[in-house]
Scaffold this motif. Structure first.
Motif, PDB file in Angstrom:
ATOM      1  N   LEU A   6      10.730 -23.513 -16.094  1.00  0.00           N
ATOM      2  CA  LEU A   6      11.788 -23.780 -17.072  1.00  0.00           C
ATOM      3  C   LEU A   6      11.246 -23.832 -18.494  1.00  0.00           C
ATOM      4  N   LEU A   7      10.025 -24.310 -18.644  1.00  0.00           N
ATOM      5  CA  LEU A   7       9.412 -24.376 -19.974  1.00  0.00           C
ATOM      6  C   LEU A   7       9.158 -22.974 -20.528  1.00  0.00           C
ATOM      7  N   VAL A   8       8.647 -22.079 -19.687  1.00  0.00           N
ATOM      8  CA  VAL A   8       8.409 -20.702 -20.117  1.00  0.00           C
ATOM      9  C   VAL A   8       9.736 -20.005 -20.394  1.00  0.00           C
ATOM     10  N   LEU A   9      10.728 -20.222 -19.539  1.00  0.00           N
ATOM     11  CA  LEU A   9      12.045 -19.635 -19.740  1.00  0.00           C
ATOM     12  C   LEU A   9      12.687 -20.145 -21.028  1.00  0.00           C
ATOM     13  N   ASP A  10      12.473 -21.406 -21.341  1.00  0.00           N
ATOM     14  CA  ASP A  10      12.993 -21.996 -22.570  1.00  0.00           C
ATOM     15  C   ASP A  10      12.368 -21.330 -23.791  1.00  0.00           C
ATOM     16  N   LEU A  11      11.077 -21.068 -23.727  1.00  0.00           N
ATOM     17  CA  LEU A  11      10.389 -20.406 -24.834  1.00  0.00           C
ATOM     18  C   LEU A  11      10.912 -18.983 -25.026  1.00  0.00           C
ATOM     19  N   ILE A  12      11.109 -18.257 -23.932  1.00  0.00           N
ATOM     20  CA  ILE A  12      11.616 -16.887 -24.023  1.00  0.00           C
ATOM     21  C   ILE A  12      13.031 -16.869 -24.593  1.00  0.00           C
ATOM     22  N   VAL A  13      13.888 -17.772 -24.108  1.00  0.00           N
ATOM     23  CA  VAL A  13      15.266 -17.836 -24.601  1.00  0.00           C
ATOM     24  C   VAL A  13      15.284 -18.220 -26.079  1.00  0.00           C
ATOM     25  N   LEU A  60      23.078 -17.140 -25.210  1.00  0.00           N
ATOM     26  CA  LEU A  60      21.695 -17.623 -25.299  1.00  0.00           C
ATOM     27  C   LEU A  60      21.633 -19.062 -25.804  1.00  0.00           C
ATOM     28  N   ALA A  61      22.511 -19.429 -26.737  1.00  0.00           N
ATOM     29  CA  ALA A  61      22.523 -20.805 -27.240  1.00  0.00           C
ATOM     30  C   ALA A  61      22.925 -21.770 -26.133  1.00  0.00           C
ATOM     31  N   ALA A  62      23.932 -21.407 -25.347  1.00  0.00           N
ATOM     32  CA  ALA A  62      24.355 -22.272 -24.233  1.00  0.00           C
ATOM     33  C   ALA A  62      23.240 -22.380 -23.195  1.00  0.00           C
ATOM     34  N   LEU A  63      22.579 -21.264 -22.891  1.00  0.00           N
ATOM     35  CA  LEU A  63      21.468 -21.279 -21.940  1.00  0.00           C
ATOM     36  C   LEU A  63      20.311 -22.129 -22.461  1.00  0.00           C
ATOM     37  N   PHE A  64      20.052 -22.034 -23.763  1.00  0.00           N
ATOM     38  CA  PHE A  64      18.986 -22.834 -24.385  1.00  0.00           C
ATOM     39  C   PHE A  64      19.272 -24.330 -24.248  1.00  0.00           C
ATOM     40  N   ILE A  66      21.266 -25.812 -22.027  1.00  0.00           N
ATOM     41  CA  ILE A  66      21.245 -26.211 -20.613  1.00  0.00           C
ATOM     42  C   ILE A  66      19.809 -26.371 -20.119  1.00  0.00           C
ATOM     43  N   ILE A  67      18.926 -25.448 -20.497  1.00  0.00           N
ATOM     44  CA  ILE A  67      17.525 -25.543 -20.072  1.00  0.00           C
ATOM     45  C   ILE A  67      16.871 -26.769 -20.674  1.00  0.00           C
ATOM     46  N   ASN A  68      17.144 -27.046 -21.940  1.00  0.00           N
ATOM     47  CA  ASN A  68      16.542 -28.222 -22.575  1.00  0.00           C
ATOM     48  C   ASN A  68      17.068 -29.522 -21.985  1.00  0.00           C
ATOM     49  N   LEU A  69      18.343 -29.563 -21.619  1.00  0.00           N
ATOM     50  CA  LEU A  69      18.868 -30.754 -20.944  1.00  0.00           C
ATOM     51  C   LEU A  69      18.212 -30.943 -19.579  1.00  0.00           C
ATOM     52  N   ALA A  70      17.998 -29.847 -18.860  1.00  0.00           N
ATOM     53  CA  ALA A  70      17.337 -29.941 -17.559  1.00  0.00           C
ATOM     54  C   ALA A  70      15.886 -30.398 -17.714  1.00  0.00           C
ATOM     55  N   GLY A  72      14.665 -32.214 -20.161  1.00  0.00           N
ATOM     56  CA  GLY A  72      14.707 -33.622 -20.542  1.00  0.00           C
ATOM     57  C   GLY A  72      15.001 -34.526 -19.371  1.00  0.00           C
ATOM     58  N   ASN A  73      15.894 -34.075 -18.501  1.00  0.00           N
ATOM     59  CA  ASN A  73      16.235 -34.862 -17.321  1.00  0.00           C
ATOM     60  C   ASN A  73      15.053 -34.930 -16.348  1.00  0.00           C
ATOM     61  N   MET A  74      14.316 -33.840 -16.228  1.00  0.00           N
ATOM     62  CA  MET A  74      13.169 -33.815 -15.316  1.00  0.00           C
ATOM     63  C   MET A  74      12.017 -34.679 -15.828  1.00  0.00           C
ATOM     64  N   SER A  75      11.868 -34.775 -17.135  1.00  0.00           N
ATOM     65  CA  SER A  75      10.745 -35.533 -17.686  1.00  0.00           C
ATOM     66  C   SER A  75      11.071 -37.003 -17.911  1.00  0.00           C
ATOM     67  N   THR A  76      12.288 -37.438 -17.617  1.00  0.00           N
ATOM     68  CA  THR A  76      12.669 -38.838 -17.833  1.00  0.00           C
ATOM     69  C   THR A  76      11.967 -39.774 -16.863  1.00  0.00           C
ATOM     70  N   GLY A  77      11.917 -39.447 -15.596  1.00  0.00           N
ATOM     71  CA  GLY A  77      11.345 -40.346 -14.603  1.00  0.00           C
ATOM     72  C   GLY A  77       9.846 -40.209 -14.426  1.00  0.00           C
ATOM     73  N   VAL A  78       9.209 -39.306 -15.168  1.00  0.00           N
ATOM     74  CA  VAL A  78       7.781 -39.071 -15.010  1.00  0.00           C
ATOM     75  C   VAL A  78       7.002 -40.143 -15.761  1.00  0.00           C
ATOM     76  N   GLU A  79       6.049 -40.753 -15.069  1.00  0.00           N
ATOM     77  CA  GLU A  79       5.209 -41.763 -15.707  1.00  0.00           C
ATOM     78  C   GLU A  79       4.078 -41.063 -16.441  1.00  0.00           C
ATOM     79  N   ARG A  80       3.879 -41.433 -17.675  1.00  0.00           N
ATOM     80  CA  ARG A  80       2.905 -40.765 -18.520  1.00  0.00           C
ATOM     81  C   ARG A  80       1.525 -41.369 -18.310  1.00  0.00           C
ATOM     82  N   ASN A  81       0.515 -40.504 -18.183  1.00  0.00           N
ATOM     83  CA  ASN A  81      -0.863 -40.977 -18.057  1.00  0.00           C
ATOM     84  C   ASN A  81      -1.354 -41.433 -19.418  1.00  0.00           C
ATOM     85  N   VAL A  82      -2.034 -42.560 -19.443  1.00  0.00           N
ATOM     86  CA  VAL A  82      -2.551 -43.096 -20.686  1.00  0.00           C
ATOM     87  C   VAL A  82      -3.912 -42.467 -20.945  1.00  0.00           C
TER      88      VAL A  82
END
Length: 129
Positions: A6-13, A60-64, A66-70, A72-82
């Protein structure tokens, strides 16, 4: 794995969206006239280029978004390494393990100063008498 895709797809879009916005001709700008008249508008037809580019930009704006919301949602529950290097600036000072005994540190009862203190009130009382 899905996050990286999704990150690579976001960059391409995002790059495609930037390109489409830069290609579009502004209303009343007549930028095409400086590059040899209005012949560049005939590629997609008289009104076809505006509709195609506008529709592609909105998709493309709508796809951009939607991908960014996805993402953001995926990275919400991830615990960050210090990282150890991030905490270099914040040093915590801890109390000593052994408390000092009473005779180890000098303690003064009153604060003495080398500067003499004189008040005008005392001088006035002496002058009045």
């Amino acid at each position: 794995m899905l996050y990286e895709i999704l990150l690579v797809l976001d960059l391409i879009v995002a790059l495609m969206l930037i390109g489409l916005v830069l290609i579009q001709q502004g209303k009343g700008a007549d930028m095409g006239a400086s590059f040899g008249g209005g012949g560049s508008n005939t590629v997609f037809g008289a009104t076809g280029s505006g509709n195609f580019l506008t529709r592609a930009t909105s998709i493309l704006a709508a796809l951009f978004f939607i991908i960014n919301l996805a993402l953001g949602n995926m990275s919400t529950g991830v615990e960050r390494n210090v990282d150890e290097w991030e905490s270099l600036g914040s040093t915590e000072v801890s109390a000593p393990a052994i408390a000092p005994e009473k005779g180890d540190m000098p303690v003064s009862e009153s604060v003495e100063s080398d500067v003499p203190v004189s008040t005008n009130v005392e001088n006035k009382e002496a002058d009045d008498q």
